[in-house]
Design a protein around this motif. Sequence first.
Motif, PDB file in Angstrom:
ATOM      1  N   LEU A 125      -1.074   2.213  -5.186  1.00  0.00           N
ATOM      2  CA  LEU A 125      -0.049   1.376  -4.579  1.00  0.00           C
ATOM      3  C   LEU A 125       0.607   2.029  -3.366  1.00  0.00           C
ATOM      4  O   LEU A 125       0.860   1.365  -2.352  1.00  0.00           O
TER       5      LEU A 125
ATOM      6  N   GLU B 179      10.937   5.545  -6.721  1.00  0.00           N
ATOM      7  CA  GLU B 179       9.522   5.214  -6.672  1.00  0.00           C
ATOM      8  C   GLU B 179       8.782   5.738  -7.906  1.00  0.00           C
ATOM      9  O   GLU B 179       7.985   5.027  -8.519  1.00  0.00           O
TER      10      GLU B 179
ATOM     11  N   GLU C 246       9.647   3.696 -11.030  1.00  0.00           N
ATOM     12  CA  GLU C 246       8.960   2.407 -11.052  1.00  0.00           C
ATOM     13  C   GLU C 246       7.521   2.547 -11.526  1.00  0.00           C
ATOM     14  O   GLU C 246       7.022   1.699 -12.278  1.00  0.00           O
ATOM     15  N   ARG C 247       6.877   3.613 -11.116  1.00  0.00           N
ATOM     16  CA  ARG C 247       5.484   3.813 -11.539  1.00  0.00           C
ATOM     17  C   ARG C 247       5.405   4.186 -13.021  1.00  0.00           C
ATOM     18  O   ARG C 247       4.486   3.760 -13.730  1.00  0.00           O
TER      19      ARG C 247
ATOM     20  N   CYS D 100       3.633   2.570 -17.405  1.00  0.00           N
ATOM     21  CA  CYS D 100       2.870   3.263 -18.451  1.00  0.00           C
ATOM     22  C   CYS D 100       3.167   2.635 -19.816  1.00  0.00           C
ATOM     23  O   CYS D 100       4.310   2.246 -20.091  1.00  0.00           O
TER      24      CYS D 100
ATOM     25  N   GLU E 286      -1.555   7.481 -11.410  1.00  0.00           N
ATOM     26  CA  GLU E 286      -0.637   6.693 -10.594  1.00  0.00           C
ATOM     27  C   GLU E 286       0.099   7.477  -9.519  1.00  0.00           C
ATOM     28  O   GLU E 286       0.549   6.891  -8.533  1.00  0.00           O
ATOM     29  N   LEU E 287       0.257   8.783  -9.703  1.00  0.00           N
ATOM     30  CA  LEU E 287       1.117   9.543  -8.797  1.00  0.00           C
ATOM     31  C   LEU E 287       0.389  10.721  -8.174  1.00  0.00           C
ATOM     32  O   LEU E 287      -0.450  11.362  -8.825  1.00  0.00           O
TER      33      LEU E 287
END
Length: 595
Positions: A120, A474, A477-478, A482, A525-526
């Motif tokens: 994203l 941020e 939010e990610r 999960c 995701e990160l």
Amino acid sequence: MPFMADFQRERRFMRGLNRTLKRVKSIASDSANLICDDIQAAVDQHRDRTAMTFEGRTLSYAELDAIANRFAHWGKGINLRRGQTVALFMPNRLEYFPIWYGLSKIGVVTALINNQLSGLALAHCLNISQAACVIVDAETSPVFEAAKSLLEKPLPQWVFGPAHGEQRDLVQALKSCSQLPPDRIVREDIRARDTALLIFTSGTTGMPKAARITHVRAQLYMRGFAGATGAKQTDRIYVALPLYHATGGLCALGAALLNGGSVFLRRKFSASHFWGEAVDEGCTMFVYIGELCRYLVNQAPGEDETRHKIRMAFGNGLRPDIWPTMKQRFRIPEILEFYGSTEGNVSMFNFDGREGAIGRAPKWLRKRFNVRLVQFDVESETAIRGTNGLCIEAGAGQIGECIGQIGGDARSEYSGYVDKAASEKKVLHDVFEKGDRWFATGDLMKTDADGYFYFVDRIGDTFRWKGENVSTNEVAERLLGCPGVREANVYGVEVPGAEGRAGMAGLVVGPEFDIKTFGDGVVHELPPYAQPLFVRILPALDTTGTFKTRKMDLIADGYDPAKIKGPLYFRDAKRGYVKITKSVYEKIVTGVAKL
């Protein structure tokens, strides 16, 4: 004698300041002289000299320029127009700088995308750049492919290496492109106030923002450091910082290439290889961020660390406790610490090496600097104003927000972000008099009686880790995506012996939550620097009367199992998230655990 020491200090300060001002005084926003013209002038003067070395391959100035010209003609060949944008999504490599340098010759903007991004965040940066196409290599192409479905519109992908499916072979396309400079007429109506690059910054909240780097700002970076460092033709600068950041990609390259020197470029930093390579390559300078220096200090002593020819290290974020060790253990004669923000108009240098200071603006030269500190309310995160409605300047020793006056000359211009609303949010109005405008850096600092500035902290929820700004909103939010995570509060905590603050997440979870599954999601995701190092499971999140999550008590608790009831985890480099026991905690605080 104190008097002589003060005299020598002032001489060093003025010598550095005058060198810098001499290089930037002719820069003007309405000029037709662009950043590519500055570089071209250096090429014309130093054609046969070594410009850059990377992984065993060396380019002269003429060869570097030839590659840039190929990219310029490639851009023309695919009908890129002036003002359009190309996204550059690659790690450091020999072609990185020639790509944007070449595209600037035809008036095309290059968006320098952080190659650690994925999913994203990557799609967001590509979307806001409004790029016409993206350039990738074998390492980043799969990451781009995974994010394609999140793009607002299809984006043609030009790849270094074998092309598959809809990918386009950039190596093959460049073979038919001329090595001669494109005709200047293609950029004749472009001025230095126009955009040259987009460099992305996390800002203080939310997703990365695209900072507009005009030709003027790029010239200020490159020419400024060409003067501030006092670099010469004989200097060789070790660059291991990512070229998508201004520090490595503009400041360091400007210091070397605008003076006829050379660059030893590394794909990424390695503490174990640093000194050996510095010796073998004959490097005389290197560019740093604070974390890089701590990695060097934490290395076991070796003979190469004093056999080198390094005469200066320059960069930002060097902690006061590391500073003397850097100079004495590694025998580095001069350290040049500076401060600047990618999107802002504030820059400072610590020319005379006062340990711990990020720059200096002495009182007797205040009119030559556009920087001030204003008193700041940390709770409300606003500047304090007096009964007259104007801000109150912070005195020596007082902590305040650093701001820069916005003016019409090149040094005080504020170009801001691509997002005009985000740009305006960073502007303070009616600060010291009605009608004035100042850029708010978002950084808390303090000064001393001699005009030295000392960094204190970032305002708000952003913290810095591994040389990157991490937005807590941020990350939270990610994490909420999960399985089993119902609420998330992300904040930064200090870790002994480490620069910046490590990420910690306080989570409210459901019965389906599994720490291993969560860990896998975090990795997916990160980017590495944004992955929480610590996780704490909470029964509920404490909020203020305005429903903002409270962080200060959580930050005070840290990750000490003696203070915390409930599950507590540490992200082990090999095993993923493991429970923090007393012995694990001891390993973390004593530096035994690998972060």
